[in-house]
Design a protein around this motif. Sequence first.
Motif, PDB file in Angstrom:
ATOM      1  N   ASN A  84      81.544  -6.672  16.073  1.00  0.00           N
ATOM      2  CA  ASN A  84      82.806  -6.491  16.796  1.00  0.00           C
ATOM      3  C   ASN A  84      83.045  -4.992  16.978  1.00  0.00           C
ATOM      4  OD1 ASN A  84      85.350  -6.487  17.857  1.00  0.00           O
ATOM      5  ND2 ASN A  84      86.265  -7.798  16.283  1.00  0.00           N
ATOM      6  N   MET A  85      82.714  -4.501  18.159  1.00  0.00           N
ATOM      7  CA  MET A  85      82.825  -3.062  18.422  1.00  0.00           C
ATOM      8  C   MET A  85      84.250  -2.615  18.685  1.00  0.00           C
ATOM      9  SD  MET A  85      79.323  -2.300  20.570  1.00  0.00           S
ATOM     10  CE  MET A  85      79.388  -3.760  21.603  1.00  0.00           C
ATOM     11  N   HIS A  95      77.232   3.168  15.381  1.00  0.00           N
ATOM     12  CA  HIS A  95      76.829   4.572  15.338  1.00  0.00           C
ATOM     13  C   HIS A  95      75.577   4.763  14.485  1.00  0.00           C
ATOM     14  CE1 HIS A  95      81.200   5.980  16.387  1.00  0.00           C
ATOM     15  NE2 HIS A  95      80.571   5.400  17.393  1.00  0.00           N
ATOM     16  N   ARG A  96      75.475   4.016  13.387  1.00  0.00           N
ATOM     17  CA  ARG A  96      74.278   4.114  12.553  1.00  0.00           C
ATOM     18  C   ARG A  96      73.050   3.610  13.327  1.00  0.00           C
ATOM     19  NH1 ARG A  96      75.453   2.513   6.224  1.00  0.00           N
ATOM     20  NH2 ARG A  96      77.513   3.489   6.017  1.00  0.00           N
ATOM     21  N   LEU A  97      73.243   2.544  14.067  1.00  0.00           N
ATOM     22  CA  LEU A  97      72.137   2.020  14.865  1.00  0.00           C
ATOM     23  C   LEU A  97      71.748   2.993  15.971  1.00  0.00           C
ATOM     24  CD1 LEU A  97      73.334  -1.687  15.230  1.00  0.00           C
ATOM     25  CD2 LEU A  97      71.275  -0.934  14.019  1.00  0.00           C
ATOM     26  N   VAL A  98      72.749   3.574  16.625  1.00  0.00           N
ATOM     27  CA  VAL A  98      72.493   4.510  17.724  1.00  0.00           C
ATOM     28  C   VAL A  98      71.705   5.714  17.238  1.00  0.00           C
ATOM     29  CG1 VAL A  98      73.650   6.194  19.237  1.00  0.00           C
ATOM     30  CG2 VAL A  98      74.418   3.799  19.197  1.00  0.00           C
ATOM     31  N   ILE A 118      82.701   3.696  23.278  1.00  0.00           N
ATOM     32  CA  ILE A 118      81.237   3.654  23.182  1.00  0.00           C
ATOM     33  C   ILE A 118      80.611   4.106  24.503  1.00  0.00           C
ATOM     34  CG2 ILE A 118      81.213   1.865  21.409  1.00  0.00           C
ATOM     35  CD1 ILE A 118      80.553  -0.157  23.657  1.00  0.00           C
ATOM     36  N   GLY A 119      81.267   5.035  25.188  1.00  0.00           N
ATOM     37  CA  GLY A 119      80.735   5.557  26.441  1.00  0.00           C
ATOM     38  C   GLY A 119      79.522   6.446  26.213  1.00  0.00           C
ATOM     39  N   LEU A 123      78.200   8.188  22.492  1.00  0.00           N
ATOM     40  CA  LEU A 123      76.982   7.754  21.812  1.00  0.00           C
ATOM     41  C   LEU A 123      75.898   8.822  21.867  1.00  0.00           C
ATOM     42  CD1 LEU A 123      76.689   3.942  22.584  1.00  0.00           C
ATOM     43  CD2 LEU A 123      78.020   5.156  20.852  1.00  0.00           C
ATOM     44  N   ARG A 124      75.824   9.565  22.965  1.00  0.00           N
ATOM     45  CA  ARG A 124      74.803  10.596  23.053  1.00  0.00           C
ATOM     46  C   ARG A 124      75.161  11.828  22.202  1.00  0.00           C
ATOM     47  NH1 ARG A 124      73.563  13.023  27.282  1.00  0.00           N
ATOM     48  NH2 ARG A 124      71.462  13.437  26.547  1.00  0.00           N
TER      49      ARG A 124
END
Length: 408
Positions: A84-85, A95-98, A118-119, A123-124
């Motif tokens: 659930n984001m 964020h850990r996955l990214v 989460i744009g 994330l970048r």
Amino acid sequence: MPTTQTPATETIRKGPLSRFTILDATRVRAGPTAIRTFADLGARVIKLEIPPGAPGGDDMIGGRDHNRADYENLHRNKESLTLNMKEPQGREILHRLVAQADVFIENYRPDVKYRLGIGPDELRAINPRLVYASISGFGQDGPYASWPGFDSIAQGMGGLMSVTGKPEDGPMRVGIPIADLCAGHFCAQAIMAALLERDSTGEGQWVQTSLLEAQIAMLDFQAAQWLIDRKIPKATGNEHPLTVPTGVFQTRDGHINLAAIGQNMWRRLCEALDVPHLVQEPGFGSDPERVQNRARVNAAVGEVLRTRTTAEWTERLLKAGVPCGPIHTVDRMFDDPQVRHLGMARPMHHPELGDIEVVGLPMQFSRHPRGEGPMKPAPNQGDQTDAILADLGYGCEQIAQLRARFVI
């Protein structure tokens, strides 16, 4: 560097893209189509799904139960993480996955990702090497950006329906979700291009496409007729708009597809049909003339084709170098010896459905044969949640607490 982390409960699948990890936040069809390519080529794909009990639900086409065949074909070779984001703890997991991923893909309406935080910029900032991919209905901005995207709407707005079907029947939708599928394939190409570019720059980037853009690109020569010649293309049914005779003709026992393009092909066709005099028939001397006299040409050719079976004409015309072929139903297509030879129906064992087949990836690699490694069934919702979180350092008690709060 691209992630090389091994999932706790999985074995790395072989394939030319096995070094990449992809986070798939897409739903419906266009996004899953894009990422299916990566999954089939060995990438680790983690499908992010809304947890059971959390608001929002899952917009799978038909769902797992209502259209299981479609679901299995679309989501094979993936892992499933419920997340659930909308919750801060959910975004922390993301964020850990990214931080370890190569690609994040989404197909929300353009504003949703920003409301979720989460744009691409967010994330970048965590992982500058991340390739962020977006698919929308009509683009990330502009007057139609907020419109909901749907395949048939894009087919209509993208011009395809105006050139499909018989002229007397009006606009006609194509029999597959071609705007969805092409948007997915174009997005996969964009992702691969960005990953290649990253090898030289060290940085990822944001890549985008939309159903409308993909549909317009697929118009190809029909679009060029307007852009260059200012000619509005029309629907011509089964016939080609620029060359005659090309299309579907009746035979003694069914139908045949014929493509006699250009003067040399027209001459070969007439000789194979034993009507060489048609080459000299007034009005039949060139493609433009035959287009003008379409009905007469088709009537003359059709009269002869009705005298033999499809198999007889196929053998005779191919021997003469005239492109042609039978028109298969889907079952007969998969039974065709060339289709069987190409291996387009891939075997897969499913724990509930048993031994089934799915549509294979239409690519061949000399060092990664198509049949290399078993196909994995589409995951049930959240099948790999615990294993993925354990890989990220979460303990059993933490996982239980996250599940109780519908974070996962």
